[in-house]
Scaffold this motif. Structure first.
Motif, PDB file in Angstrom:
ATOM      1  N   ARG A 173       0.979  -1.204  -0.009  1.00 17.29           N
ATOM      2  CA  ARG A 173      -0.065  -0.139  -0.003  1.00 17.29           C
ATOM      3  C   ARG A 173       0.957   1.416   0.124  1.00 17.29           C
ATOM      4  O   ARG A 173       1.935   1.348   0.713  1.00 17.29           O
ATOM      5  CB  ARG A 173      -0.719  -0.117   1.185  1.00 17.29           C
ATOM      6  N   PHE A 174       0.531   2.259  -0.602  1.00 18.48           N
ATOM      7  CA  PHE A 174       1.045   3.494  -0.748  1.00 18.48           C
ATOM      8  C   PHE A 174       1.159   4.218   0.535  1.00 18.48           C
ATOM      9  O   PHE A 174       0.332   3.851   1.637  1.00 18.48           O
ATOM     10  CB  PHE A 174       0.252   4.712  -1.661  1.00 18.48           C
ATOM     11  N   ASP A 175       2.084   5.167   0.876  1.00 15.48           N
ATOM     12  CA  ASP A 175       2.032   5.945   1.833  1.00 15.48           C
ATOM     13  C   ASP A 175       2.797   7.462   1.407  1.00 15.48           C
ATOM     14  O   ASP A 175       3.040   7.462   0.264  1.00 15.48           O
ATOM     15  CB  ASP A 175       2.988   5.138   2.879  1.00 15.48           C
ATOM     16  N   THR A 176       3.257   8.027   2.369  1.00 10.91           N
ATOM     17  CA  THR A 176       4.004   9.349   2.229  1.00 10.91           C
ATOM     18  C   THR A 176       5.323   9.205   1.657  1.00 10.91           C
ATOM     19  O   THR A 176       5.889   7.987   1.858  1.00 10.91           O
ATOM     20  CB  THR A 176       3.967  10.038   3.616  1.00 10.91           C
ATOM     21  N   LEU A 177       5.903  10.129   0.986  1.00  6.05           N
ATOM     22  CA  LEU A 177       7.161   9.874   0.221  1.00  6.05           C
ATOM     23  C   LEU A 177       8.081   9.249   0.949  1.00  6.05           C
ATOM     24  O   LEU A 177       8.706   8.170   0.436  1.00  6.05           O
ATOM     25  CB  LEU A 177       7.567  11.462  -0.461  1.00  6.05           C
ATOM     26  N   THR A 178       8.533   9.822   2.155  1.00  2.00           N
ATOM     27  CA  THR A 178       9.715   9.258   2.707  1.00  2.00           C
ATOM     28  C   THR A 178       9.498   7.686   3.431  1.00  2.00           C
ATOM     29  O   THR A 178      10.273   7.134   3.138  1.00  2.00           O
ATOM     30  CB  THR A 178      10.235  10.163   4.178  1.00  2.00           C
ATOM     31  N   ARG A 179       8.151   7.573   3.923  1.00  7.33           N
ATOM     32  CA  ARG A 179       7.776   6.423   4.555  1.00  7.33           C
ATOM     33  C   ARG A 179       7.971   5.235   3.382  1.00  7.33           C
ATOM     34  O   ARG A 179       8.336   4.118   3.662  1.00  7.33           O
ATOM     35  CB  ARG A 179       6.416   6.667   5.177  1.00  7.33           C
ATOM     36  N   THR A 180       7.246   5.867   2.195  1.00  5.55           N
ATOM     37  CA  THR A 180       7.365   4.708   1.037  1.00  5.55           C
ATOM     38  C   THR A 180       8.875   4.284   0.510  1.00  5.55           C
ATOM     39  O   THR A 180       9.173   3.274   0.266  1.00  5.55           O
ATOM     40  CB  THR A 180       6.495   5.377  -0.179  1.00  5.55           C
ATOM     41  N   ALA A 181       9.701   5.384   0.617  1.00  3.99           N
ATOM     42  CA  ALA A 181      10.925   5.170   0.323  1.00  3.99           C
ATOM     43  C   ALA A 181      11.558   4.118   1.355  1.00  3.99           C
ATOM     44  O   ALA A 181      12.322   3.125   1.194  1.00  3.99           O
ATOM     45  CB  ALA A 181      11.917   6.291   0.392  1.00  3.99           C
ATOM     46  N   ASP A 182      11.400   4.413   2.662  1.00  8.00           N
ATOM     47  CA  ASP A 182      11.781   3.377   3.782  1.00  8.00           C
ATOM     48  C   ASP A 182      11.397   2.008   3.347  1.00  8.00           C
ATOM     49  O   ASP A 182      11.989   1.041   3.546  1.00  8.00           O
ATOM     50  CB  ASP A 182      11.160   3.860   5.136  1.00  8.00           C
ATOM     51  N   HIS A 183       9.957   1.915   3.180  1.00  7.65           N
ATOM     52  CA  HIS A 183       9.227   0.690   2.813  1.00  7.65           C
ATOM     53  C   HIS A 183       9.987  -0.034   1.732  1.00  7.65           C
ATOM     54  O   HIS A 183       9.802  -1.143   1.626  1.00  7.65           O
ATOM     55  CB  HIS A 183       7.986   0.766   2.674  1.00  7.65           C
TER      56      HIS A 183
END
Length: 472
Positions: A222-232
């Motif tokens: 699932r999508f998330d905010t920019l930095t969190r998605t890069a973490d993921h």
């Protein structure tokens, strides 16, 4: 989550070690591990010292002292270490406490702050679809006496003639989309990956076999905010690789590891929100897109040649970005059309799910830099009202691959090589430096690193050259 909560978790869950993770400029993760009994509130407040000169793209040896400052909200249990270990992603700071300008995660955080400062939106959401291959065997070498690579997979169509066990149910060339077992021999492995991803905090949406032979797969989270998605995404790659290794396989996110079959992309879904309000939706507009969404598309396509130096940053990227393999080389937008660089999903889309999908990127990108660059291009489009229809970027609602050369004459294509993309980035980088998100130093360092890679590849003798030229 504050430091007291994390320390409480360490005690109540019998954590034995804490692993602090950082990322270099190219996007590779690194880590240092500390016994849990040595971790306290000062550790979280003051960080972990490390040698920045040993990381690609960071400081020289004469100024190498750096500090990793933990982001406690990123903590998760590592499923691959025998001793119970808590992994925490960190930001990089200078010894004086200021954020380090070349820290990719810090660049992503600055982009999110810049977005809010502009007042355009409160959040940018990203959802990558990162394809990969699971091989049973890989060998490669490059040197003065020889250069080669060799891969193999139990699924590969080239193995049907082996004199071994029953070799039926192989995946045909370009014939691997959605087959059931036993043709899809890796469903159980992907199930295990999904379980561990979920346990680590990612919301897995689905997984499936992809088009190519030899074990190409995809898992969507699932999508998330920019930095969190890069973490993921870095966590996703970590889990995929380690589960593969556990099963005696090797995972690669290379864009084009197989000659003559589809490569692996990283289609990136994007949208802007103001609180809970989606800003890309307007009922009745083209693809139900708002004017803001169209301007965002205009920014990405206008800056695409430069942008691609960050979203497709390997020489191998441009072996995928060629016609004939479902590669999105055409710099246009379209609804539901996978031959366009930007697709507007239209099936089962609600106002909050309204988004754009930039299909050109691949997973050799550093996700913090790539997502940030896409956002900065889109924001520049919104600020300058870059309408993609007026700029000649479509929409084109037909299969571009089947169009005649005359019909395609006015359609821009993605850069044909890393050298072209880097030259474009050198010419067009001001949009990245708005709000001091990227700095001139970071862009120069990136270009230098990538030109160094390009030089290595260009100076290496290719086995194909022996085939073409040895007897001339």
């Amino acid at each position: 989550m504050d430091s007291k909560a994390v320390l409480s978790r360490i005690n109540t869950e019998n954590i034995e070690f804490v692993d602090f993770r950082i990322v270099d400029l190219l996007g590779r993760q690194h880590h240092v591990t500390v016994p849990a009994f040595a971790v306290d509130e000062d550790t979280f407040a003051n960080g972990i010292a490390f040698d920045g000169s040993s990381l690609v793209g960071y400081k020289g040896i004469e100024e190498s002292d750096m500090v990793a400052i933990p982001d406690l909200a990123s903590a998760y249990i590592d499923p691959f270490v025998a001793a119970k270990t808590l992994n925490i992603v960190c930001n990089i700071h200078n010894p004086d406490g200021t954020p380090y300008a070349r820290d990719p995660r810090g660049i992503a955080l600055r982009a999110e702050a810049y977005l809010q400062k502009l007042g355009i939106a409160t959040d940018a959401y990203f959802g990558p679809e990162s394809e990969f291959f699971l091989f049973d065997h890989v060998r490669y070498a490059s040197g003065p006496s020889g250069s080669f690579f060799h891969i193999d997979s139990e699924e590969a169509y080239w193995n049907t003639g082996k004199e071994e066990k029953n070799l039926g149910y192989k995946v045909p060339n370009k014939g691997g989309y959605f087959p059931v077992q036993p043709t899809d021999s890796q469903a159980d492995i992907r199930n295990e990956m999904c379980t561990l991803l979920s346990e680590a905090g990612l919301k897995v949406e689905r997984h499936h076999h992809e088009v190519a032979t030899a074990g190409q797969g995809e898992i969507n989270f699932r999508f998330d905010t920019l930095t969190r998605t890069a973490d993921h995404l870095l966590l996703f790659k970590y889990i995929v690789r380690n589960v593969a290794a556990k099963h005696g396989k090797t995972a690669t996110f290379m864009p084009k590891p197989i000659v003559g079959d589809n490569g692996s992309g990283m289609h990136v879904h994007q949208s802007l929100f103001d609180g809970d309000t989606p800003l890309f939706y307007e009922k009745g507009g083209y693809g139900n897109l708002s004017e803001m969404a169209l301007f965002y598309i205009g920014g990405i396509l206008h800056h695409a040649p430069a942008l691609i130096a960050l979203t497709n940053p390997s020489t191998n990227s441009y072996k995928r970005l060629v016609p004939g393999y479902e590669a999105p080389v055409n710099l246009v937008f379209s609804k539901g059309n996978r031959s366009a660089a930007i697709r507007i999903p239209v099936a089962a889309v609600t106002p909050k799910a309204c988004r754009i999908e930039f299909r050109t990127p691949d997973s050799t990108a550093n996700p913090y830099l790539a997502f940030t660059a896409m956002l900065m291009a889109g924001l520049d489009g919104i600020r300058r009202k870059l309408d993609p229809r007026e700029l000649g970027f479509g929409p084109i609602d037909k299969n571009i691959y089947d169009m005649s050369p005359a019909e395609k004459a006015d359609i821009m294509s993605a850069p044909g090589s890393l050298a072209e993309a880097l030259a474009a980035l050198e010419r067009d980088c001001d949009f990245l430096m708005a709000g001091d998100v990227f700095t001139p130093e970071v862009i120069a360092a990136w270009i230098d690193l990538k030109r160094g890679e390009l030089e290595q590849v260009e100076r290496t003798v290719n086995p194909k050259e022996y085939e073409l030229y040895y007897d001339l």
